[in-house]
Design a protein around this motif. Structure first.
Motif, mmCIF file in Angstrom:
data_model
loop_
_atom_site.group_PDB
_atom_site.id
_atom_site.type_symbol
_atom_site.label_atom_id
_atom_site.label_comp_id
_atom_site.label_asym_id
_atom_site.label_seq_id
_atom_site.Cartn_x
_atom_site.Cartn_y
_atom_site.Cartn_z
ATOM 1 N N TRP A 44 78.756 40.253 56.799
ATOM 2 C CA TRP A 44 78.077 39.423 57.812
ATOM 3 C C TRP A 44 78.115 40.170 59.151
ATOM 4 N N LYS A 45 76.958 40.529 59.649
ATOM 5 C CA LYS A 45 76.845 41.234 60.928
ATOM 6 C C LYS A 45 76.513 40.215 62.020
ATOM 7 N N ILE A 46 77.293 40.227 63.112
ATOM 8 C CA ILE A 46 77.111 39.262 64.193
ATOM 9 C C ILE A 46 76.717 40.028 65.453
ATOM 10 N N ASP A 47 75.479 39.837 65.883
ATOM 11 C CA ASP A 47 74.989 40.465 67.107
ATOM 12 C C ASP A 47 75.255 39.556 68.307
ATOM 13 N N ILE B 137 81.218 31.925 55.447
ATOM 14 C CA ILE B 137 82.306 32.301 56.336
ATOM 15 C C ILE B 137 82.185 31.463 57.601
ATOM 16 N N GLN B 138 83.315 30.959 58.073
ATOM 17 C CA GLN B 138 83.337 30.202 59.316
ATOM 18 C C GLN B 138 84.131 30.980 60.356
ATOM 19 N N LEU B 139 83.492 31.231 61.488
ATOM 20 C CA LEU B 139 84.127 31.996 62.559
ATOM 21 C C LEU B 139 84.202 31.136 63.823
ATOM 22 N N TYR B 140 85.394 31.063 64.406
ATOM 23 C CA TYR B 140 85.610 30.333 65.649
ATOM 24 C C TYR B 140 85.854 31.370 66.740
ATOM 25 N N PRO B 141 84.824 31.727 67.534
ATOM 26 C CA PRO B 141 84.945 32.850 68.481
ATOM 27 C C PRO B 141 85.973 32.619 69.585
ATOM 28 N N THR C 213 89.756 38.016 50.427
ATOM 29 C CA THR C 213 90.196 38.805 51.582
ATOM 30 C C THR C 213 89.137 38.694 52.667
ATOM 31 N N LEU C 214 89.551 38.323 53.878
ATOM 32 C CA LEU C 214 88.667 38.330 55.040
ATOM 33 C C LEU C 214 89.025 39.538 55.899
ATOM 34 N N ARG C 215 87.985 40.218 56.382
ATOM 35 C CA ARG C 215 88.219 41.486 57.066
ATOM 36 C C ARG C 215 87.239 41.646 58.228
ATOM 37 N N ILE C 216 87.740 42.181 59.345
ATOM 38 C CA ILE C 216 86.882 42.636 60.442
ATOM 39 C C ILE C 216 87.086 44.140 60.578
ATOM 40 N N PRO C 217 86.114 44.955 60.176
ATOM 41 C CA PRO C 217 86.268 46.414 60.235
ATOM 42 C C PRO C 217 86.266 46.917 61.686
ATOM 43 N N GLU C 218 87.093 47.892 61.935
ATOM 44 C CA GLU C 218 87.112 48.592 63.219
ATOM 45 C C GLU C 218 86.159 49.767 63.074
ATOM 46 N N GLN C 219 85.169 49.855 63.965
ATOM 47 C CA GLN C 219 84.023 50.731 63.727
ATOM 48 C C GLN C 219 84.217 52.162 64.243
ATOM 49 N N LYS C 220 85.301 52.397 64.986
ATOM 50 C CA LYS C 220 85.506 53.745 65.505
ATOM 51 C C LYS C 220 86.409 54.578 64.610
ATOM 52 N N VAL D 221 81.929 41.026 59.888
ATOM 53 C CA VAL D 221 82.949 40.315 59.123
ATOM 54 C C VAL D 221 82.637 40.493 57.643
ATOM 55 N N GLU D 222 83.654 40.830 56.872
ATOM 56 C CA GLU D 222 83.483 41.022 55.434
ATOM 57 C C GLU D 222 84.395 40.069 54.664
#
Length: 312
Positions: free
Chosen positions: A181-184, A208-212, A246-253, A299-300
């Protein structure tokens, strides 16, 4: 009607009557077209007897699943029952009829004892109701001008509950599904809860539910992240789905990841599982990290459904 060469079937009463069946009559015309069109069986419409709905199921060349050969098969089936009703049973005595069109009499099959119909056994009847030889013999009158007539009588004697139960169906060789899931424009997300698009895994719909800005004890300090059933209301009340995810937020650098893993029984009453403190907002938004790049994050979820529990 000529003398018939009945097969030996213990516990079966055979008789002849001039009285038509009380509850249902099934007339089939152009019977030969059933087999020509590869129809192995015919199910009648529903009829009511004893406060319940029933139907007849006829196999013109025998029930192949029972390895029946050279016979016709005929069954009485309870209609409308489902697996949630397995704990009760309906006891009934029934008679199945076949008309001799030469004389107007009926050939009758009846088991000597009553049968219990329930969700795990909705049908009772006769694998070898009559040999094809006797059925097609013109002098017997059962099949005339490619037409035959069947019938049924059903007498419900009692109902009996056998208590509660359960069924756990584990998934052999369960398959893991991954959804990205890509969030712009993340910083402009003003919703309290942001839902992903719906996706499927293990014959279930998920999101997926995201609470920013966080949820519960994570409010104001953390991002909160959950996996949830997309349509929990559609689940039967006692159904539970055993899921590993598994819920994951990849670090892009630096190709690192912030992730959490869990196993959970999802249900209509517990449709979501996740973490109120998934990642701190300061760490997420740090310019030195790569979780947010050009105000975009990903978010994956990796999800595997291992089993389903249903109450009986």
């Amino acid at each position: 009607m000529t003398s018939l060469n009945f097969d030996d079937q213990d516990g079966v009463l055979r008789s002849i009557t001039d009285a038509p069946p009380t509850h249902y009559t099934l007339k089939i015309e152009s019977l030969s077209t059933l087999t020509k069109n590869s129809l192995e069986k015919y199910e009648s419409g529903e009829f009511e007897a004893g406060g319940y709905k029933w139907k007849l199921v006829f196999y013109p060349n025998g029930n192949k699943s029972k390895n029946v050969k050279d016979h016709i098969s005929l069954y009485l089936v309870m209609a409308g029952a489902n697996t949630s009703q397995i704990h009760w049973g309906v006891h009934a005595v029934f008679r199945l009829f076949l008309l001799d069109q030469n004389t107007g009499n009926y050939f009758v099959f009846q088991e000597q004892k009553e049968r219990r119909f329930h969700a795990m056994k909705l049908d009772w009847g006769f694998d070898q109701f009559l040999s094809l030889k006797d059925f097609t013999e013109a002098s017997n009158g059962f099949l005339m001008d490619d037409t035959c007539v069947f019938g049924a009588e059903v007498f419900v004697s009692k109902e009996r509950s056998t208590g509660k139960g359960e069924c756990l169906s584990m998934v052999k060789d369960a398959v893991m599904y991954k959804h990205v899931w890509k969030i712009d424009s993340f910083s402009k997300t003003n919703r309290y809860c942001h839902d992903s698009e719906t996706f499927s895994s293990g014959d279930q719909k998920w999101k997926i539910q995201l609470y920013p800005k966080g949820k519960g004890i994570g409010t104001g300090s953390h991002l909160s992240l959950y996996l949830a059933l997309a349509d929990p209301i559609s689940l039967p009340r006692d159904t539970k789905i055993y899921t590993e995810f598994t819920l994951r937020i990849p670090e892009q650098k630096y190709q690192l990841h912030q992730y959490n893993k869990a196993s959970f029984w999802f249900s209509a009453s517990n449709p979501e599982r996740g973490w109120e403190k998934f990642i701190t907002l300061s760490f997420l938004t740090s310019t030195g990290m790569g979780f947010l790049v050009k105000d975009t994050c990903t978010v994956e979820v990796e999800i595997t459904v291992h089993g389903i529990f249903n109450a009986l």
